[in-house]
Design a protein around this motif. Structure first.
Motif, PDB file in Angstrom:
ATOM      1  N   PRO A 175       0.840  -1.198   0.000  1.00 43.09           N
ATOM      2  CA  PRO A 175       0.000   0.000   0.000  1.00 43.09           C
ATOM      3  C   PRO A 175       0.880   1.255   0.000  1.00 43.09           C
ATOM      4  CG  PRO A 175      -0.232  -1.252   2.078  1.00 43.09           C
ATOM      5  CD  PRO A 175       0.910  -1.829   1.327  1.00 43.09           C
ATOM      6  N   MET A 212       0.830   5.872  -0.914  1.00 41.11           N
ATOM      7  CA  MET A 212       0.037   7.059  -1.268  1.00 41.11           C
ATOM      8  C   MET A 212       0.611   7.706  -2.526  1.00 41.11           C
ATOM      9  SD  MET A 212      -1.374   8.704   2.206  1.00 41.11           S
ATOM     10  CE  MET A 212       0.081   9.630   2.640  1.00 41.11           C
ATOM     11  N   HIS A 229       9.076   6.834  -4.716  1.00 41.65           N
ATOM     12  CA  HIS A 229      10.526   7.044  -4.707  1.00 41.65           C
ATOM     13  C   HIS A 229      11.200   5.690  -4.497  1.00 41.65           C
ATOM     14  CE1 HIS A 229      10.061   6.586  -0.420  1.00 41.65           C
ATOM     15  NE2 HIS A 229       9.303   7.664  -0.344  1.00 41.65           N
ATOM     16  N   HIS A 241       9.805   3.208  -1.886  1.00 39.54           N
ATOM     17  CA  HIS A 241       8.646   2.420  -2.325  1.00 39.54           C
ATOM     18  C   HIS A 241       9.098   1.299  -3.276  1.00 39.54           C
ATOM     19  CE1 HIS A 241       6.553   6.502  -1.780  1.00 39.54           C
ATOM     20  NE2 HIS A 241       5.944   5.727  -0.913  1.00 39.54           N
ATOM     21  N   LEU A 267      10.398  -1.822  -1.722  1.00 42.65           N
ATOM     22  CA  LEU A 267       9.352  -2.717  -1.193  1.00 42.65           C
ATOM     23  C   LEU A 267       8.754  -3.553  -2.330  1.00 42.65           C
ATOM     24  CD1 LEU A 267       7.232  -0.413   1.205  1.00 42.65           C
ATOM     25  CD2 LEU A 267       9.467  -1.393   1.610  1.00 42.65           C
ATOM     26  N   PHE A 297       5.703  -3.297   4.295  1.00 42.42           N
ATOM     27  CA  PHE A 297       5.671  -1.931   4.839  1.00 42.42           C
ATOM     28  C   PHE A 297       7.085  -1.485   5.154  1.00 42.42           C
ATOM     29  CE2 PHE A 297       1.453  -3.495   5.605  1.00 42.42           C
ATOM     30  CZ  PHE A 297       0.632  -2.379   5.508  1.00 42.42           C
ATOM     31  N   GLY A 298       7.312  -0.172   5.120  1.00 39.79           N
ATOM     32  CA  GLY A 298       8.628   0.367   5.449  1.00 39.79           C
ATOM     33  C   GLY A 298       8.747   0.650   6.942  1.00 39.79           C
ATOM     34  N   ASP A 326       8.141   4.216   8.690  1.00 36.74           N
ATOM     35  CA  ASP A 326       6.938   4.538   9.475  1.00 36.74           C
ATOM     36  C   ASP A 326       6.794   3.457  10.552  1.00 36.74           C
ATOM     37  OD1 ASP A 326       5.652   6.819   7.753  1.00 36.74           O
ATOM     38  OD2 ASP A 326       6.309   5.301   6.334  1.00 36.74           O
ATOM     39  N   THR A 367      14.701   1.134   6.028  1.00 37.22           N
ATOM     40  CA  THR A 367      14.514   2.467   5.444  1.00 37.22           C
ATOM     41  C   THR A 367      15.579   2.754   4.385  1.00 37.22           C
ATOM     42  OG1 THR A 367      13.598   3.252   7.518  1.00 37.22           O
ATOM     43  CG2 THR A 367      14.452   4.940   6.024  1.00 37.22           C
ATOM     44  N   ILE A 368      15.127   3.224   3.246  1.00 36.72           N
ATOM     45  CA  ILE A 368      16.056   3.641   2.183  1.00 36.72           C
ATOM     46  C   ILE A 368      16.332   5.137   2.367  1.00 36.72           C
ATOM     47  CG2 ILE A 368      16.443   3.771  -0.318  1.00 36.72           C
ATOM     48  CD1 ILE A 368      16.097   0.892   0.671  1.00 36.72           C
ATOM     49  N   LEU A 406      14.307   8.752   2.587  1.00 36.38           N
ATOM     50  CA  LEU A 406      13.453   9.135   1.462  1.00 36.38           C
ATOM     51  C   LEU A 406      12.010   9.251   1.946  1.00 36.38           C
ATOM     52  CD1 LEU A 406      14.691   6.913  -1.511  1.00 36.38           C
ATOM     53  CD2 LEU A 406      15.397   9.198  -0.864  1.00 36.38           C
TER      54      LEU A 406
HETATM   55  P1  AMP Z   1       3.586   6.209   1.834  1.00 36.29           P
HETATM   56  O1  AMP Z   1       3.366   6.333   0.370  1.00 36.29           O
HETATM   57  O2  AMP Z   1       4.395   7.324   2.417  1.00 36.29           O
HETATM   58  O3  AMP Z   1       2.319   5.911   2.600  1.00 36.29           O
HETATM   59  O4  AMP Z   1       4.499   4.923   2.022  1.00 36.29           O
HETATM   60  C1  AMP Z   1       4.130   3.668   1.495  1.00 36.29           C
HETATM   61  C2  AMP Z   1       5.029   2.617   2.087  1.00 36.29           C
HETATM   62  O5  AMP Z   1       6.393   2.907   1.739  1.00 36.29           O
HETATM   63  C3  AMP Z   1       4.977   2.576   3.615  1.00 36.29           C
HETATM   64  O6  AMP Z   1       5.021   1.219   4.054  1.00 36.29           O
HETATM   65  C4  AMP Z   1       6.217   3.333   4.005  1.00 36.29           C
HETATM   66  O7  AMP Z   1       6.704   2.981   5.279  1.00 36.29           O
HETATM   67  C5  AMP Z   1       7.178   2.909   2.909  1.00 36.29           C
HETATM   68  N1  AMP Z   1       8.284   3.855   2.798  1.00 36.29           N
HETATM   69  C6  AMP Z   1       8.195   5.205   2.755  1.00 36.29           C
HETATM   70  N2  AMP Z   1       9.429   5.757   2.733  1.00 36.29           N
HETATM   71  C7  AMP Z   1      10.313   4.744   2.777  1.00 36.29           C
HETATM   72  C8  AMP Z   1      11.737   4.651   2.788  1.00 36.29           C
HETATM   73  N3  AMP Z   1      12.500   5.719   2.751  1.00 36.29           N
HETATM   74  N4  AMP Z   1      12.304   3.420   2.846  1.00 36.29           N
HETATM   75  C9  AMP Z   1      11.528   2.308   2.877  1.00 36.29           C
HETATM   76  N5  AMP Z   1      10.180   2.310   2.872  1.00 36.29           N
HETATM   77  C10 AMP Z   1       9.581   3.512   2.822  1.00 36.29           C
END
Ligand code: AMP
Length: 287
Positions: A33, A35, A39, A42, A45, A151-152, A155, A180-181, A189
């Motif tokens: 999932p 939003m 980058h 994402h 993952l 999931f990352g 968060d 985390t990247i 990121l």
């Molecule tokens: P978001 O679009 O911000 O809701 O993030 C979607 C998914 O990508 C979530 O599981 C985030 O934790 C993960 N995510 C966001 N930033 C990073 C990052 N820098 N490294 C790894 N996963 C990330």
């Protein structure tokens, strides 16, 4: 060879029937999932998802219910076309981009609310945020019918709350938390990094730097929660452009903070504001 864009699915019924057909055919489904405003974090993952299941589904949905009234819902970046371009080289079987009006019809009234882990850290600064997150993730899990979800750890509190939800509600889904990247200079990121102007971008580095101060203290044997938290806050306070929301040591397993002495594998969680942009980050401290 030109690669075509991945298949997008907007309607909830179509998503349900596609996942049902896959399941009937014996496929397994891994789900990421997001939003959008994708980058490399994402993308990491999504790459990992390929190794978990025969089908990979990504959702792109800016979920209104996880934004507070004074937050950035309306200006959150929406870049669907770019996002699809960015992922067309990956093995993605469907990109689910539902409409908010179908996800939340006017008579919507059922919410998933975590009653413990959501209370601290980001919770007080973003009332109802995790209720919105848990609810949309549960809905997406049903619609996508996934076996795995990625999931990352960026968060961190979110992953813990989702893991708890899956346990509490007996959902047969394996949650995979991923590292985390970061940018080369250490900034995690985030889709929100694009809001940072040049000087805020520069100052935002104080966040990973201060997290490393906490990490180094822990590595050198300090086990006092308050000592580490104070050192983190002092490091952030060197930059008047940054406002600290919180910087706290918690247990990795359940995010509890019992007593001053750290006795379990822990994580340092933090949120700051720089130039009107809210940034969160964390670092696992080990045992
Ligand atoms: P978001 O679009 O911000 O809701 O993030 C979607 C998914 O990508 C979530 O599981 C985030 O934790 C993960 N995510 C966001 N930033 C990073 C990052 N820098 N490294 C790894 N996963 C990330």
């Amino acid at each position: 060879m030109t690669l075509s864009l991945p298949r997008t699915i907007i309607s909830l019924n179509e998503m349900l029937s596609v996942s049902r057909d896959w399941k009937k055919a014996g496929e397994t489904i891994a789900f990421i999932p997001t939003m959008g405003a994708l980058h490399e974090g994402h993308l990491a993952l999504m790459q990992y998802a390929e190794s978990l299941a025969s089908k990979v589904v990504v959702s792109i949905f800016v979920n209104p219910s996880q934004f507070g009234p004074n937050e950035d819902f309306s200006k959150y970046p929406r870049t669907l076309r770019d996002d699809l371009e960015k992922i067309k080289h990956l093995k993605i079987d469907a990109v689910f981009t539902p409409n908010a009006s179908e996800m939340y019809p006017p008579d919507f009234q059922t919410w998933v609310d975590n009653s413990m882990m959501s209370l601290d850290f980001c919770g007080p600064f973003r009332p109802q945020h995790f209720r919105g997150v848990a609810t949309i993730v549960l809905k997406l899990f049903h619609l996508v019918d996934c076996d795995h979800a990625i999931f990352g750890k960026k968060d961190y509190q979110q992953v813990k709350i989702i893991e708890q939800m899956v346990r509490d509600l007996n959902m047969p889904i394996k949650i995979h938390p991923m590292e985390t990247i970061r940018e080369e200079d250490g900034l995690a990121l985030s889709s929100r990094n694009r809001y940072l102007d040049e000087s805020s971008r520069h100052v935002s580095l104080a966040l990973p730097v201060a997290l490393n101060v906490a990490f180094d203290m822990f590595q050198s044997g300090v086990r006092s929660r308050s000592e580490i938290e104070n050192a983190f806050a002092e490091e952030i306070a060197r930059y008047p452009e940054i406002q600290l929301e919180y910087g706290k040591v918690a247990n990795q397993s359940d995010l509890r903070r019992d007593g001053d002495e750290i006795t379990e594998a822990s994580v340092f969680l933090a949120a700051v504001r720089v130039g009107g942009v809210r940034l969160i980050d964390n670092l696992e401290l080990g045992q």
